[in-house]
Design a protein around this motif. Structure first.
Motif, PDB file in Angstrom:
ATOM      1  N   GLY A   1       7.053   0.749 -12.342  1.00 46.78           N
ATOM      2  CA  GLY A   1       7.571   2.075 -11.864  1.00 46.78           C
ATOM      3  C   GLY A   1       8.114   1.618 -10.540  1.00 46.78           C
ATOM      4  O   GLY A   1       8.906   0.611 -10.172  1.00 46.78           O
ATOM      5  N   LYS A   2       7.915   2.564  -9.280  1.00 47.09           N
ATOM      6  CA  LYS A   2       8.299   2.469  -7.999  1.00 47.09           C
ATOM      7  C   LYS A   2       8.229   1.141  -7.464  1.00 47.09           C
ATOM      8  O   LYS A   2       9.210   0.412  -6.899  1.00 47.09           O
ATOM      9  N   LEU A   3       6.906   0.731  -7.352  1.00 41.59           N
ATOM     10  CA  LEU A   3       6.698  -0.751  -6.469  1.00 41.59           C
ATOM     11  C   LEU A   3       7.231  -1.731  -7.124  1.00 41.59           C
ATOM     12  O   LEU A   3       7.857  -2.579  -6.573  1.00 41.59           O
TER      13      LEU A   3
ATOM     14  N   HIS B   1      10.228  -1.749  -8.887  1.00 41.88           N
ATOM     15  CA  HIS B   1      11.502  -1.260  -8.624  1.00 41.88           C
ATOM     16  C   HIS B   1      11.773  -1.816  -7.018  1.00 41.88           C
ATOM     17  O   HIS B   1      12.814  -2.658  -6.706  1.00 41.88           O
TER      18      HIS B   1
END
Lengths: 330, 330
Positions: free
Chosen positions: B7-9, B11
């Motif tokens: 997910g975001k981390l 990325h």
């Protein structure tokens, strides 16, 4: 430990196990690199390390997962997968029968996907230095004519329909139910499968503008990435997302958002609206696409945003997974 | 753990670390597969997982080792290395500055070898589920004209000279001295280096009949494999094998046979006798081949056997490494 030495025992493991199951004219050479003739082409190249816990779960194991996952990364790029590498990191004392079962399921899955494993590596580390077994597979494939645009998603635009190829969340649920810690049991099996043949059946229509396999991070992360820095948004309807009752119930019970669940045999597609019905028809003919559905579309409103309309009619923005939902799901 | 979520981390880690160091037009796309245009060719494909312990050792670390090792597997197959994948399995809590140092040395080594990292993967596992960091690199390269025969060794035959490109055992000694358990210290640094440019300087002579990089299992294992099921033998002279006094002394002290020591920047070559002097001359012009030496030859006597003549004039047969000498040397 001797099986990872690079010496005699390594050699025995390679010939008595890996060659017995994977053997083909390229791998059998046992050279430092495998060699394959290729035409002039656009080559696709991908890699993934698999660390799934537990190693065996309902519907699969780390072996067929390592084949399908990498085949799917090639396929969603519009490539015909040709060759895989397989590299094992094994904990000292790991059960040889389990290793053989994993290798056998890799062979079977490679057969289903019609690809060959042509090069490999084995390392053994001491007890406690890795958790049972990790497998890396890297893959190469050739991009098909008319499919070169899929990977970048440059053709995607407002009006395009968003497809998923079937029920979401089965893999995550199967793996979780196999972990003793959560004390849940279910009949759901992992959806792990190589999607290259399903995908091949639709790429030559020219109607696929973008594709991603829905793995770690789930549908939410893929949709968030799709709209990043683009001049369109995503609008999907929760009611149209195919999910098993049991998986939904389990999400409610454990407080998981189903949009973030990992799958290992599901693809999200962005399809030219004109061809949407045709694509849905083709997908549903295939055993791996029986429950394919249109779940929404690309819209010109709210560029850069992915929005979901809930069952009760409210809307919310879908963000990329932040933090970490389920470690070692693949 | 969040850095492995997909997910975001994840990325953020990809853009702030991996793209910052490895960035190129293919990797920057962040698609499921990297895409590269290739001419019609013979492709070489190889993979290796690196689990070296400790992660940092005199002269290198797991990062530049992972680049050099895979580049060398391609180069000894007669291929020009083009692209690498890099896949990380990282233990929760692994120091970010150390990760950056590893990534930076991968970038530097990739630059030295003139190859690009175009696809990758990151998994994070909980504390205790792997030992700090494991890296898999897979590589693709194009086999040069006139080099297609090297990999199989079909042209090797009696009269051919056996070369090594320099001092043996430096890598093994450097890694061991970095392990606290043995309580030895030395000034020897690992020989880890990408050999593709050294090798390229001699492959177009057409005189190289066989090549292997001398890694796990050491020179002994390579020579044993070379004569397996062949109608020639190997005869080498211990006195001609280039080794540092310090490495020899350390072998005596610890009871290691230097023939089994791993290297990460050394190649063994089988060379047409007529071109032997020319090859030696070319090798010695190159910084990585300064101490290259002829250590013996292929002989028609004792087919299938590799024999070494010791300093005192006696002979013994060289066997493949049996059991395990030094775990996690690469």
């Amino acid at each position: 430990m001797g099986h990872g030495s690079g010496g005699k025992l390594s050699h025995e493991l390679i010939t008595s196990l890996f060659l017995r199951y994977f053997g083909n004219d390229k791998l059998n050479e046992l050279t430092d690199s495998a060699i394959a003739d290729l035409p002039e082409c656009k080559l696709a190249f991908t890699t993934d390390s698999y660390v799934v816990d537990p190693v065996f779960f309902p519907g699969g194991n780390i072996g067929n997962l390592a084949i399908s996952g990498t085949v799917n990364d090639l396929a969603v790029s519009g490539a015909v997968p040709l060759y895989l590498s397989a590299s094992f990191i094994i904990e000292e004392g790991f059960d040889m029968e389990q290793l053989e079962e994993i290798v056998a399921s890799m062979r079977d899955e490679a057969g289903r996907a019609d690809i060959q494993i042509i090069t490999g590596d084995t390392k053994v580390v001491r007890k406690g230095q890795c958790d049972k077994i990790f497998i890396n597979t890297s893959g190469i494939g050739i991009i098909e004519k008319n499919a070169g645009h899929i990977s970048g998603g440059k053709l995607a635009g407002p009006g395009d329909k968003i497809f998923v190829s079937g029920y979401l969340g089965d893999h995550a649920m199967a793996v979780l139910s196999a972990r003793n810690e959560l004390n849940i049991s279910s009949n759901v099996t992992s959806d792990v499968a190589p999607l290259n043949q399903l995908i091949k059946s639709i790429t030559n229509t020219g109607a696929i503008h973008y594709m991603r396999d829905i793995t770690r991070g789930g549908l939410a992360t893929i949709l968030s990435e799709l709209v990043q820095k683009r001049d369109f948004g995503v609008y999907i309807l929760e009611k149209d997302i195919p999910m098993r009752e049991e998986v939904l119930g389990f999400c409610e019970l454990l407080g998981f958002d189903p949009l973030y669940l990992a799958n290992e045999g599901k693809v999200m597609m962005v399809v030219d609206n004109e061809h949407a019905e045709e694509i849905l028809y083709i997908l549903r003919q295939h055993p791996l696409g029986k429950h394919a559905a249109v779940i929404g579309e690309l819209v010109s409103e709210k560029p850069g945003r992915a929005v979901i309309e809930s069952l009760t009619g409210g809307t919310r923005i879908i963000n990329m997974l932040s933090g970490e939902q389920l470690p070692r799901i693949c």
